[in-house]
Scaffold this active site. Structure first.
Site, PDB file in Angstrom:
ATOM      1  N   ASP A   1      19.147 -32.751 -10.168  1.00  0.00           N
ATOM      2  CA  ASP A   1      20.409 -32.169 -10.629  1.00  0.00           C
ATOM      3  C   ASP A   1      20.116 -30.720 -10.998  1.00  0.00           C
ATOM      4  OD1 ASP A   1      19.286 -32.126 -13.164  1.00  0.00           O
ATOM      5  OD2 ASP A   1      20.865 -33.309 -14.119  1.00  0.00           O
ATOM      6  N   HIS A   2      21.091 -30.056 -11.618  1.00  0.00           N
ATOM      7  CA  HIS A   2      20.914 -28.632 -11.964  1.00  0.00           C
ATOM      8  C   HIS A   2      19.734 -28.414 -12.913  1.00  0.00           C
ATOM      9  CE1 HIS A   2      23.667 -30.640 -14.683  1.00  0.00           C
ATOM     10  NE2 HIS A   2      23.332 -29.780 -15.629  1.00  0.00           N
TER      11      HIS A   2
ATOM     12  N   ARG B   1      -2.655 -59.575 -10.553  1.00  0.00           N
ATOM     13  CA  ARG B   1      -1.876 -59.582 -11.797  1.00  0.00           C
ATOM     14  C   ARG B   1      -0.750 -58.547 -11.761  1.00  0.00           C
ATOM     15  NH1 ARG B   1      -6.190 -56.336 -12.880  1.00  0.00           N
ATOM     16  NH2 ARG B   1      -6.000 -54.661 -14.414  1.00  0.00           N
ATOM     17  N   HIS B   2      -0.999 -57.450 -11.073  1.00  0.00           N
ATOM     18  CA  HIS B   2       0.056 -56.429 -10.993  1.00  0.00           C
ATOM     19  C   HIS B   2       1.155 -56.856 -10.030  1.00  0.00           C
ATOM     20  CE1 HIS B   2      -2.106 -53.930 -13.656  1.00  0.00           C
ATOM     21  NE2 HIS B   2      -3.106 -53.662 -12.829  1.00  0.00           N
TER      22      HIS B   2
ATOM     23  N   CYS C   1      15.591 -34.270 -13.160  1.00  0.00           N
ATOM     24  CA  CYS C   1      16.747 -33.753 -13.907  1.00  0.00           C
ATOM     25  C   CYS C   1      16.183 -32.945 -15.077  1.00  0.00           C
ATOM     26  CB  CYS C   1      17.699 -34.877 -14.338  1.00  0.00           C
ATOM     27  SG  CYS C   1      17.058 -36.050 -15.547  1.00  0.00           S
ATOM     28  N   GLY C   2      17.002 -32.652 -16.068  1.00  0.00           N
ATOM     29  CA  GLY C   2      16.522 -31.817 -17.164  1.00  0.00           C
ATOM     30  C   GLY C   2      15.371 -32.463 -17.903  1.00  0.00           C
ATOM     31  N   THR C   3      15.566 -33.714 -18.285  1.00  0.00           N
ATOM     32  CA  THR C   3      14.527 -34.450 -19.015  1.00  0.00           C
ATOM     33  C   THR C   3      13.770 -35.436 -18.136  1.00  0.00           C
ATOM     34  OG1 THR C   3      16.125 -36.168 -19.539  1.00  0.00           O
ATOM     35  CG2 THR C   3      15.869 -34.394 -21.165  1.00  0.00           C
ATOM     36  N   GLY C   4      14.362 -35.811 -17.028  1.00  0.00           N
ATOM     37  CA  GLY C   4      13.828 -36.900 -16.199  1.00  0.00           C
ATOM     38  C   GLY C   4      14.341 -38.258 -16.652  1.00  0.00           C
ATOM     39  N   ILE C   5      14.975 -38.288 -17.808  1.00  0.00           N
ATOM     40  CA  ILE C   5      15.377 -39.581 -18.388  1.00  0.00           C
ATOM     41  C   ILE C   5      16.610 -40.149 -17.675  1.00  0.00           C
ATOM     42  CG2 ILE C   5      16.176 -40.773 -20.467  1.00  0.00           C
ATOM     43  CD1 ILE C   5      14.542 -38.703 -22.108  1.00  0.00           C
ATOM     44  N   GLY C   6      17.679 -39.359 -17.627  1.00  0.00           N
ATOM     45  CA  GLY C   6      18.921 -39.874 -17.033  1.00  0.00           C
ATOM     46  C   GLY C   6      18.720 -40.310 -15.593  1.00  0.00           C
TER      47      GLY C   6
ATOM     48  N   HIS D   1      -0.644 -49.679 -11.181  1.00  0.00           N
ATOM     49  CA  HIS D   1      -0.180 -50.897 -11.857  1.00  0.00           C
ATOM     50  C   HIS D   1       1.225 -51.315 -11.446  1.00  0.00           C
ATOM     51  CE1 HIS D   1      -3.126 -50.621 -15.513  1.00  0.00           C
ATOM     52  NE2 HIS D   1      -3.682 -50.158 -14.408  1.00  0.00           N
TER      53      HIS D   1
HETATM   54  C1  RB5 Z   1      22.007 -32.082 -17.719  1.00  0.00           C
HETATM   55  O1  RB5 Z   1      22.387 -31.134 -18.670  1.00  0.00           O
HETATM   56  C2  RB5 Z   1      21.070 -33.086 -18.335  1.00  0.00           C
HETATM   57  O2  RB5 Z   1      21.775 -33.939 -19.164  1.00  0.00           O
HETATM   58  C3  RB5 Z   1      20.362 -33.867 -17.245  1.00  0.00           C
HETATM   59  O3  RB5 Z   1      19.674 -32.995 -16.418  1.00  0.00           O
HETATM   60  C4  RB5 Z   1      19.335 -34.867 -17.705  1.00  0.00           C
HETATM   61  O4  RB5 Z   1      18.439 -34.310 -18.598  1.00  0.00           O
HETATM   62  C5  RB5 Z   1      19.864 -36.155 -18.185  1.00  0.00           C
HETATM   63  O5  RB5 Z   1      19.128 -37.060 -18.585  1.00  0.00           O
END
Ligand code: RB5
Length: 143
Positions: free
Chosen positions: A7-8, A132-133, A64-69, A97
């Site tokens: 994403d951006h 196991r994995h 993405c910004g954090t990689g989390i979403g 693993h």
């Molecule tokens: C976008 O601003 C941000 O929310 C997205 O890149 C990401 O970090 C979401 O988890």
């Protein structure tokens, strides 16, 4: 073939990674986004997971910004094992693993130098194939 998308929040880092993939001669398909304009990360996660599910690509990179979403979105898809990595230890371990098929990173978290080392570790580490994995990965799919 490697699928890659962002994403951006991951756009600038993706450009650095694309440059590196080209230097290494690694073939990829870039599923966007194509500018730093604001977009919705689940759409880009879905493009990469679809490419893996339908056999167009073997593995993927999502940023993405954090990689989390983008990792949360990718992991909703059965058969996708997306690993959010901020270091090479995790990139290696998740291949050994978890047989992770998608590497996720945060463009606002890791610098390009580290991200490229994480990419190389992820791409160059084979699955251990340990019983196991395999058993644990199969348990994830049964849930
Ligand atoms: C976008 O601003 C941000 O929310 C997205 O890149 C990401 O970090 C979401 O988890």
């Amino acid at each position: 073939m490697l699928a890659i998308a962002c994403d951006h929040g991951g756009y600038e880092l993706k450009l650095e990674i694309l440059k590196h993939l080209e230097e290494r001669g690694i073939e990829y398909i870039d599923y966007g986004c194509d500018s730093p304009a604001s977009v919705d990360y689940p759409i880009y996660a879905r493009k990469v997971t679809t490419a893996i599910k339908n056999g167009t690509c073997e593995n993927g990179i999502l940023i993405c910004g954090t990689g989390i979403g983008i990792s949360i979105a990718a992991n909703k898809v059965p058969g996708i094992r997306a690993a959010l990595c901020t270091d090479c230890f995790c990139a290696e371990a998740t291949r050994l693993h978890n047989n992770a098929n998608v590497l996720c990173m945060g463009g606002r978290v890791v610098g390009a130098g580290l991200a490229i080392k994480i990419v190389d570790t992820f791409l160059d580490t084979p699955f251990s194939n340990d019983e196991r994995h395999i058993r644990r990965i199969n348990l994830i799919e049964e849930e």
